[in-house]
Design a protein around this motif. Sequence first.
Motif, mmCIF file in Angstrom:
data_model
loop_
_atom_site.group_PDB
_atom_site.id
_atom_site.type_symbol
_atom_site.label_atom_id
_atom_site.label_comp_id
_atom_site.label_asym_id
_atom_site.label_seq_id
_atom_site.Cartn_x
_atom_site.Cartn_y
_atom_site.Cartn_z
ATOM 1 N N GLN A 24 0.829 -1.209 0.000
ATOM 2 C CA GLN A 24 0.000 0.000 0.000
ATOM 3 C C GLN A 24 0.862 1.257 0.000
ATOM 4 O O GLN A 24 0.504 2.268 -0.613
ATOM 5 C CB GLN A 24 -0.936 -0.005 1.213
ATOM 6 C CG GLN A 24 -2.062 -1.019 1.128
ATOM 7 C CD GLN A 24 -2.915 -0.841 -0.113
ATOM 8 O OE1 GLN A 24 -3.318 0.269 -0.461
ATOM 9 N NE2 GLN A 24 -3.190 -1.948 -0.800
ATOM 10 N N LEU A 25 2.011 1.204 0.666
ATOM 11 C CA LEU A 25 2.920 2.349 0.646
ATOM 12 C C LEU A 25 3.468 2.581 -0.759
ATOM 13 O O LEU A 25 3.639 3.723 -1.192
ATOM 14 C CB LEU A 25 4.073 2.128 1.626
ATOM 15 C CG LEU A 25 3.713 2.195 3.111
ATOM 16 C CD1 LEU A 25 4.935 1.855 3.964
ATOM 17 C CD2 LEU A 25 3.184 3.581 3.479
ATOM 18 N N LEU A 26 3.742 1.496 -1.481
ATOM 19 C CA LEU A 26 4.210 1.643 -2.861
ATOM 20 C C LEU A 26 3.146 2.294 -3.743
ATOM 21 O O LEU A 26 3.460 3.062 -4.655
ATOM 22 C CB LEU A 26 4.574 0.276 -3.455
ATOM 23 C CG LEU A 26 5.871 -0.396 -3.031
ATOM 24 C CD1 LEU A 26 6.100 -1.645 -3.882
ATOM 25 C CD2 LEU A 26 7.060 0.540 -3.158
ATOM 26 N N LEU A 27 1.890 1.964 -3.471
ATOM 27 C CA LEU A 27 0.795 2.475 -4.301
ATOM 28 C C LEU A 27 0.430 3.921 -3.982
ATOM 29 O O LEU A 27 -0.257 4.578 -4.770
ATOM 30 C CB LEU A 27 -0.453 1.605 -4.112
ATOM 31 C CG LEU A 27 -0.369 0.163 -4.618
ATOM 32 C CD1 LEU A 27 -1.606 -0.610 -4.180
ATOM 33 C CD2 LEU A 27 -0.219 0.116 -6.130
ATOM 34 N N ALA A 28 0.880 4.409 -2.831
ATOM 35 C CA ALA A 28 0.474 5.744 -2.383
ATOM 36 C C ALA A 28 0.950 6.823 -3.355
ATOM 37 O O ALA A 28 2.048 6.750 -3.910
ATOM 38 C CB ALA A 28 1.025 6.011 -0.988
#
Length: 249
Positions: free
Chosen positions: A19-23
């Motif tokens: 999810q951090l990568l997608l932020a």
Amino acid sequence: MCETEFAETPFDTLRASFQLLLAEPCPMAVPVEETAGFIAPAREIFLPEIKRLLDAAGTRPAIKRALWGAVVRRAQAGDASWTLAAVGLSWRALAGKVLQACRKSPADAHEIQAEVLTEFLAALREVDVDDPRITDVGGWLAWRAFFASRHARRAEAAAVVDRHELPSHTAVMPLVPEGHPDLVLARAVAAGVIDRDEADWISRTCLDEENARKVAAEYGMGLSTFYHRRRAAGYKLAAAIRDGDLEHV
């Protein structure tokens, strides 16, 4: 009993990291020159859109294959962020396989998830995205990870359990006569098949069912490294038993 929720497990960490990568703003993208052959008009495709396209049932198979190819090649080149992206993009298939394993295995969810993720990374290094037989790259990676993990568990069990102590339908490999598992491990150490540390790992986590994370920490290893090294020791032990190398030790 295996839990079916992923709180405080490797999969929980995986989901949070992905999810951090997608932020936004997400810097990870397949450049326009690589998308010209399958997207019209050609454009830069960032990771959130890659996920949407791969998850969408209506996305053409050729587009999914091309996107997976771009992701896998970057991961295989050693890019850690794209490696995490590959695992995250396979989340749906992986989660289903792990839940299936949890329902069938006496091990806890934490250990199963760590093993499956370790095998997923091994499959990711090996997969040939140009192989026409692999029509669903994410599904293939998850399938390979799940079955490799299950095979390894069975091999470890075969190496340390006397078939005469099991019901006939679960017997997997005979040990030497007088084959108490601890005696077999001692013979394997004496013969130089495995060392004392490897025997301790197998005895404590396979026979005594101690928590693998705890044992790994005692030896200063991460859980994935521990599983890899314990598995290698299990294969050596199984081969020695099969070949009769411990009978006269």
